[in-house]
Structure formats: C-alpha cells, structure tokens
Design an enzyme around this catalytic site. Structure first.
Site, PDB file in Angstrom:
ATOM      1  N   GLU A 195       1.461  35.195  45.537  1.00 20.87           N
ATOM      2  CA  GLU A 195       2.043  36.102  44.537  1.00 20.87           C
ATOM      3  C   GLU A 195       1.331  37.450  44.544  1.00 20.87           C
ATOM      4  O   GLU A 195       1.963  38.510  44.497  1.00 20.87           O
ATOM      5  CB  GLU A 195       1.951  35.485  43.131  1.00 20.87           C
ATOM      6  CG  GLU A 195       2.993  34.455  42.818  1.00 20.87           C
ATOM      7  CD  GLU A 195       3.040  34.130  41.333  1.00 20.87           C
ATOM      8  OE1 GLU A 195       2.718  35.030  40.520  1.00 20.87           O
ATOM      9  OE2 GLU A 195       3.381  32.993  40.986  1.00 20.87           O
ATOM     10  N   SER A 260       0.312  16.548  57.027  1.00 24.48           N
ATOM     11  CA  SER A 260       1.620  16.188  57.559  1.00 24.48           C
ATOM     12  C   SER A 260       1.733  14.671  57.544  1.00 24.48           C
ATOM     13  O   SER A 260       0.733  13.957  57.541  1.00 24.48           O
ATOM     14  CB  SER A 260       1.819  16.730  58.983  1.00 24.48           C
ATOM     15  OG  SER A 260       0.913  16.116  59.877  1.00 24.48           O
ATOM     16  N   ASP A 331       6.383  26.065  44.644  1.00 29.61           N
ATOM     17  CA  ASP A 331       5.831  27.153  43.835  1.00 29.61           C
ATOM     18  C   ASP A 331       5.481  26.594  42.458  1.00 29.61           C
ATOM     19  O   ASP A 331       6.252  26.673  41.506  1.00 29.61           O
ATOM     20  CB  ASP A 331       6.855  28.286  43.714  1.00 29.61           C
ATOM     21  CG  ASP A 331       6.238  29.547  43.144  1.00 29.61           C
ATOM     22  OD1 ASP A 331       5.024  29.544  42.879  1.00 29.61           O
ATOM     23  OD2 ASP A 331       6.965  30.531  42.952  1.00 29.61           O
ATOM     24  N   ASP A 334       2.203  30.249  38.519  1.00 31.56           N
ATOM     25  CA  ASP A 334       2.615  31.636  38.325  1.00 31.56           C
ATOM     26  C   ASP A 334       1.521  32.406  37.614  1.00 31.56           C
ATOM     27  O   ASP A 334       0.709  31.833  36.869  1.00 31.56           O
ATOM     28  CB  ASP A 334       3.893  31.720  37.475  1.00 31.56           C
ATOM     29  CG  ASP A 334       5.152  31.413  38.270  1.00 31.56           C
ATOM     30  OD1 ASP A 334       5.101  31.465  39.509  1.00 31.56           O
ATOM     31  OD2 ASP A 334       6.182  31.113  37.647  1.00 31.56           O
TER      32      ASP A 334
END
Length: 814
Positions: A195, A260, A331, A334
C-alpha cells in the site's frame, strides 16, 4: 633490567594461563548445554513414562500414553534443541528484542508493541477449544520442566547464547505460543508495504506510477494526493536497521513470507493414492525456523514441520491425512490515515467529529541504554503505527497519523484450535470442519486423504464498501465512513485453480483467489500448472522434481521480448572488447532454457541485465524512490516493451534531449550490467557463475553479526533458483550483494498416502540450535542439494534407528 624482564615474563605467562583457563571454562559451560539425548529425567506433571526417541537426523519421535504427555514432551524437546530461538521468537512477538540486542532492535519492538500481537494472543487464550488449551498448557509445562532441569543441573543455561545476555529466562506461558503463531500470521502478509509503495509511486509519478504495480484490466486508482486535498505530505525516513531484523526475530511483520502446496489425485499417480507436497518459506537462518518432529496422539501419530514455540505440526501427515497451509496473500490489512485534532494530540477526527484516542503507556527496556516510554494510541480503525515504520511517514500528511486495520487483531482468534483440529482429523471432511475456526493468515489449506485431494481458502478477509476509492490498495482517510471496513468475512470456498486436472495447486499465485494485488505471482503459478499438467501420471519423485524446479518463467517471458532487436546483430567483435562481451552474453542467453542453475553464467547475466534495465526505466521519473524498488517486476517490464496503454514512454529518458527507444535502453542496460559484472568477476563472460553471486548466508541471529564468531555459526551456501522459480530464493536487490537470497523454503515435505513411510522431509539447517552440536547443520547440505530424509511412523523402525532415547518418568502418578 633482568629482574624487570623476569617480572614481565611472569606476567605474560600468567595472562596466557588465565586466558586459557577462561576459554576452557567457557568451553566447559557451553558444552554442558549440549543436551544428552540418552538421559532419563524424573519430572512432575505427566501421567506415565514418555520416550523421546531421537533418529539419526535428531528428529524426536515422541511416544506417550496421552495427548497431554505428548505435547509436554514436544515442549521439552523443542527447549532442548531450540530454547534460544524460542525465546527470541517470543521476544519478537512481544516487542522485547531490544532487551538483548540493544538500540538496533528498537524499531522492531516499537512496531510489535503498536500492533499488539502479544496482547491479542493473551486475549485469545480463553477463546481456544478445551483440547487446544490443554495442549498449550501441557506444552508450556514441558518447556518449563526443561528450564528447571537446566537450572538444577547447571546445564550451561540451556544454550551458549544465553551467556551473552544477562536476563533470566522467563517461564513459558500458553499465550507465548499463540503470540508466535500471531507473529507468523503478521509476517505472512505483505499488504502494508505494498500500500505504501503504491501511494509513493502515485505521489512521485501521478500519471504512470501505477504501471509498476497494477495488473492488466485492473481498475484505475485515484492519484494519492487527491485523497487528501490541501494536505501537505512531508516524507519521513524509515529507521534503517544495522542488520536485517527479520533475522533478529526470525520473522518480521508484513515481510510477506510465503509457501506453496500442490497435490496429485490418486487417479493421476503411479500407486493410485494421492500425493501432496508443501514447502513453507522464511528467512534463511541458523537454525532454520522449522523443526521436524513426530508425536504419538490418541487420534493417530503425526509427523512433519513444527515451529519451535508452537505445539503443532503446520505441514505434515498422519497415517490417514496429509496437509499443508499456504498463506494466501489476500489483502488482509489496510492503513487508515487519521487526522489529529490541531492543538490536542489526544484526539482525532471520527465519522461524527473529534473524539479521544484510546491510549496507554508502555516501557521498552533497552540493553545498554535508558528505558524508553512509548504511548500507544488506538482509533476505531485500529492501532496507530509510528511514521518511521514500514515507510508510513512518506505517505502521511502533516498533522495526521497512520492506523492499522488488520484481521489478526481479533481477540477471539482460534487459529491454533483450527490447526490442532486439522492435524488430529481423520479425513478431509473432518479437517475442513476444524479449519472453520482458522483466522490469520488467510490461507489455502491443501488436504489429501486416501480418497482424494482438496484445497480451500480459509481464514478472515475484510469487507470493504463497493465504492471504496482504492479497494484497499492505498491508504485512505479514516474519518470517512465508506473508507472503513464494513466488517470481516470468513472464507470457506473450494480453490478455483484446480481446473478439473485433479490437482490442488496451493497459493503459488498469491492472487489466486482474486483477493490480492501481486501482479507477478501468476508467473510461478502458471509454471506450476504446466508442470503438473505435463504428466499423465505422477509419482513422489515427480512432485519432488516440481518442488525443486529452478526454471524462471520470468526469464523465459522477458528475454525474447527485451532482446528482440539485439540477438545476433553486428559483425563479430574482437576479443576483450565490450562489444565482444555483449555478443558473448547474448549468445549464451539465446541458447539458455531459463534454468537458474548455480553453475551457469546465464542466470547472473539475466538477473544483472533485468535489474539494470528496471532501474534505468524508472530512475529519472522516480528519483530516490527507485532505490527502494529492490524486487524485479516482470509484469512492468513486459508492459513497457509491449507498450500496453502507452507504457513504452518509460523508455524515454526525460533529462536527455534525444528520444530513447526501448531497444536503446535494453542495450544500454546490458552494457551497464556487463560492466558491473566484469568489475566483480573478471572479463570472461563464460567464467561467471550464478552461485558466486547467489550465495545464501544463513545467519545466526545472536552470534552471526559478531566478527569472527560469524564465521563459526553462520553458514554460506550457493543456491540455484531465484525470485520467480518454484524453488524460490528471492533476492536482496540492494547493497554490495544484490543477488544474495534472503528467503527460501526452509522446510520441504512430500507426502505419499500409498506408502506413508516413503514420505520425505528436509529443513535448511540441522535440528539443533546449538553451534557445538553435530546436528547444528547436518541437514543443510542435503537441503541445498535437493535431498530429503525419510521419517517413519512405525515405532519399531524409529527405535531401530535411534541414536538416543530420552525417558521422562513421572514423579508421581496422576
């Protein structure tokens, strides 16, 4: 004069004798901390005798009559081998690294305290299931029993590192394990730095800055400056650590550790039963973050990779089920920019006007320096972070502060209960039912049982308003209701990347669920899909081959594009000239298959060329910000050379009168890369080797940075692979060693449900964290070579290969 000489000689000999005695004393106490794996201990708190059978590789096989006793023994075994590592991980989560490392760890402590991982962990203990709380307490009891044994028997404080630090070793608490798991969840996310980077790119280059980070077809974002009209943004430099703090605490919040996992259904395997592979990544350290263990539980024996300090197998198998957790890179965090009330730093602007921060004061103890008092403030959006952390000061307007919204701050996080439920599940259905409680990090959970394979996205994700101005991709004003999270949602959906092939293909593409914003991850995911689909029938060896794949899809995609106008052009140049070096380099690259093999020159030429090219493309537009673009961005380079959306304009150097083409920039960048490599490795292009530059330094977090000691406790190994290979080894990208790998798959496992005991495992160091133990680095060379060890759940086989058996005898029956 003769008398003076005699006294001088006596003094010298005395000093030599004292120094030798001191060294012997240090050696004696250090060696006493190497555990005796064949000892017996009478301990309180267990119900029956426990055996810890150590295999040739020092893997503890724990045989206990109850789950409580098994977790007790795991705690004791972890403490025997990794006590210092456990305490460092705990300190990193609690924000207490400066107590041992001094002022250089203050920035890490400040961030951990402000995030509040340890506080959230303490609050979540009560939210765990009864089974989970019992396991946490039994594990803590086992750790504490070993600490008591060390103190009682004077076993060198349990690890030689503790001689360097004056603090007492605090007893283990159940919340400490949850805090480490919380730290792993925070380290698995890379969203906050992403971000901040998007915002800085927007400020530096409002029109084209998002070319570096956006994906094709992604909706355009507003210029960051328009979100804060009439506000002045004054960049503040981030604190620069003296040495990598991800090594100081083994895990750094928001550094983006990955993993993975992939599997083959029984219909596509030679033995007719599923296979599953998993390889979580982390900073390359000595010892590794991972530790192999086997536990005898009432639900069935389990074996695989643990993190010292956490009583669970994060990736492994039982006789009926194999599992792997892969951070999904959604995501999940924030930054909300909060406006501080002018004239009153204790209030901020809310949706309905000015309101008070929630505030408290904490003390940071600093070794060798005065204590520091910090005030921790929170808003309705989350805790305030320091402007010196994560580059936040560079995107925060004057008179404002940055608040963190993160799914990991919930006080009722039951991720440990979910993990325990998965590892004790009898089949996939029971495993996914248990995983309903998983919170952070949001993950792809790949499960395989004898009936088949399946992968689901689990955990928590934020809910944002449909008209959110940046969709969570850049910081936004926190006082606008539509910018705030509308809540969190629980993920539970089958993964959509299987495409009917009978393969679960875990989150190699960090955006495989469509919830993240990492545009280059699809290269590795597509490479994995091609390898899995390229065989009709898979075996354990084919999954190992896939796990160790070192072909760079980025190199295969970029070289034909970037070098399109350079291949085989011009007359042959004389030997020893720059033109001949360029021709030799291009000839090698033209015949190269993209394998990032440590013994070849082509990977080094490619990596240096692309790094120079990316820097030349962005330097004049971004200025000093270009120094922080340390990772190669293939999607950006591909966009520029295909001129998507007019992106070829990046090739023109603004400061020059001429109009440069992309071909010109490509040639100039190659020449610059060759010039730099010549200075480092000599003029013969064919003699260069990727392994000379791509050398991992597995650093000991306490002793590694110390001159002379570092040569003893650190491990240097040349590695194949790179940023975009399946066997991932991302590059440092800066300083004098830009091609040094910073992370790696510190654990690899491949589980075969047709023949469970043929499953294979490996970690990047040895099992012991003691530098004087023969098990300190005995697995590291195998790991580097792509070799594995087998571990059986058969008790007779485990005992037959034992190099020592520790017996824990109850002091009194329960």
């Amino acid at each position: 004069m003769l008398t003076l000489f005699r006294w001088f000689l006596r003094l010298t000999l005395g000093l030599i004798a004292l120094s030798a005695a001191a060294l012997l004393l240090v050696w004696y106490f250090a060696m006493r901390s190497v555990p005796d794996y064949a000892a017996s201990y009478v301990v309180p708190g267990i119900g029956a005798e426990i055996e810890i059978v150590r295999s040739t590789e020092n893997v503890p096989h724990i045989f206990a009559k109850s789950d409580s006793d098994a977790f007790f023994a795991l705690g004791l075994a972890h403490a025997q081998d990794r006590l210092f590592q456990m305490t460092v991980l705990r300190r990193a989560a609690q924000g207490r690294l400066a107590e041992i490392y001094g002022e250089r760890a203050l920035a890490a402590d400040d961030l951990a305290r402000r995030i509040g991982m340890a506080r959230a962990a303490r609050a979540s203990v009560a939210a765990q299931s009864d089974q989970a709380r019992a396991a946490l307490q039994a594990y803590a009891d086992g750790v504490n029993r070993w600490i008591e044994i060390v103190n009682r028997d004077a076993l060198g404080r349990g690890a030689p590192e503790f001689f360097l630090f004056p603090d007492e070793i605090a007893y283990w608490q159940p919340a400490d394990s949850l805090a480490i798991l919380k730290l792993y969840g925070a380290a698995s996310s890379r969203q906050i730095p992403a971000e901040v980077l998007r915002a800085r790119l927007s400020l530096a280059e409002p029109e084209r800055g998002q070319d570096l980070v956006s994906r094709p077809g992604e909706a355009a974002m507003p210029a960051y400056g328009t979100l804060f009209p009439a506000k002045h943004i004054q960049p503040v430099a981030s604190a620069a650590p003296e040495w990598p703090l991800d090594l100081a605490g083994y895990l750094t919040p928001f550094s983006g550790v990955g993993a993975s996992a992939f599997a083959a259904d029984g219909k596509r395997t030679a033995a007719g039963m599923p296979l599953l592979a998993s390889d979580p990544q982390a900073a390359l350290t000595m010892p590794s973050l991972w530790y192999l263990a086997r536990l005898q539980l009432g639900s069935g024996d389990v074996i695989g990779a643990t993190i010292p300090g956490v009583p669970a197998v994060l990736s492994g198998r039982s006789a009926r089920l194999a599992w792997g957790f892969v951070p999904a890179q959604i995501d999940d965090a924030d930054i909300h920019i909060e406006e501080v009330q002018p004239g009153d730093s204790n209030r901020y602007r809310g949706v309905n006007g000015w309101q008070d921060f929630t505030a408290r004061t904490e003390t940071l103890r600093v070794r060798g320096a005065p204590d520091r008092q910090i005030t921790l403030r929170e808003t309705e959006n989350g805790p305030l972070l320091s402007p010196a952390s994560l580059g936040l000061g560079s995107v925060t307007p004057a008179g404002h502060a940055a608040a963190l919204s993160w799914t990991g701050l919930a006080p009722d996080d039951r991720s440990y209960s979910a993990l325990l439920g998965v590892m004790t599940a009898s089949d996939r259905r029971a495993g996914f039912a248990a995983a309903q409680d998983w919170a952070v990090p949001a993950a792809h959970l790949a499960l395989a049982d004898r009936e088949g394979i399946e992968e689901r996205l689990i955990g928590l994700a934020p809910e944002r308003a449909p008209d959110h101005p940046t969709a969570g991709r850049m910081p936004v004003p926190g006082w606008i209701a539509g910018n705030r999270w509308q809540g969190v949602t629980r993920l539970d959906a089958p993964d959509e990347t299987q495409h009917g092939l009978g393969f679960a293909t875990g989150a190699l593409g960090s955006n495989s669920a469509g919830l993240g914003f990492d545009g280059d991850s699809t290269l590795r995911r597509d490479r994995l899909q091609r390898l899995l689909a390229g065989r009709e029938v898979h075996s354990r060896d084919s999954l190992i081959e896939t796990q160790l794949d070192i072909v760079s899809p980025a190199a295969r995609a970029l070289l034909p594009l970037v070098g399109a106008d350079l291949w085989f052009t011009g007359e042959p140049a004389a030997r020893g000239t720059p033109e001949r070096q360029r021709q030799d380099a291009l000839r090698l690259l033209a015949e190269w298959d993209g394998a990032m093999n440590e013994h070849l020159p082509e990977p080094l030429i490619y990596a240096a060329w692309m790094a120079a090219l990316q820097d030349r493309l962005v330097r004049d537009e971004l200025g000093p910000l270009a120094d922080e673009l340390t990772a190669l961005r293939p999607a950006f380079i591909e966009r520029v050379f295909r001129n998507r959306g007019g992106a070829a304009i990046w090739c023109d150097i603004r400061q020059s009168a001429a109009v440069e083409t992309c071909s010109t920039i490509a040639r100039q960048s190659l020449d610059a890369a060759i010039l730099d490599l010549t200075a480092r490795y000599g003029p013969d292009v064919t003699s260069w080797r990727w392994g000379d530059a791509h050398e991992a330094i597995q650093t000991h977090p306490a002793l590694g940075p110390t001159p002379r000691l570092g040569w003893i406790v650190n491990l240097r190994q040349s590695l194949s692979g790179g940023d975009h290979t399946l066997a991932r080894a991302p590059l440092l990208g800066q300083g004098s060693t830009p091609f040094r790998p910073t992370q790696g798959a510190g654990y690899r496992g491949v589980y075969d449900l047709a023949d469970p005991d043929s499953s294979v495992f490996i970690i990047a160091s040895g099992q012991s964290g003691h530098p004087f133990s023969r098990h300190y680095d005995d697995l590291a060379v195998k790991w580097r070579r792509g070799e594995y060890v087998t571990m059986s759940l058969d008790p007779d086989l485990a005992r037959a290969a034992a190099v020592g058996v520790t017996r824990l005898i109850p002091s009194e029956p329960r």
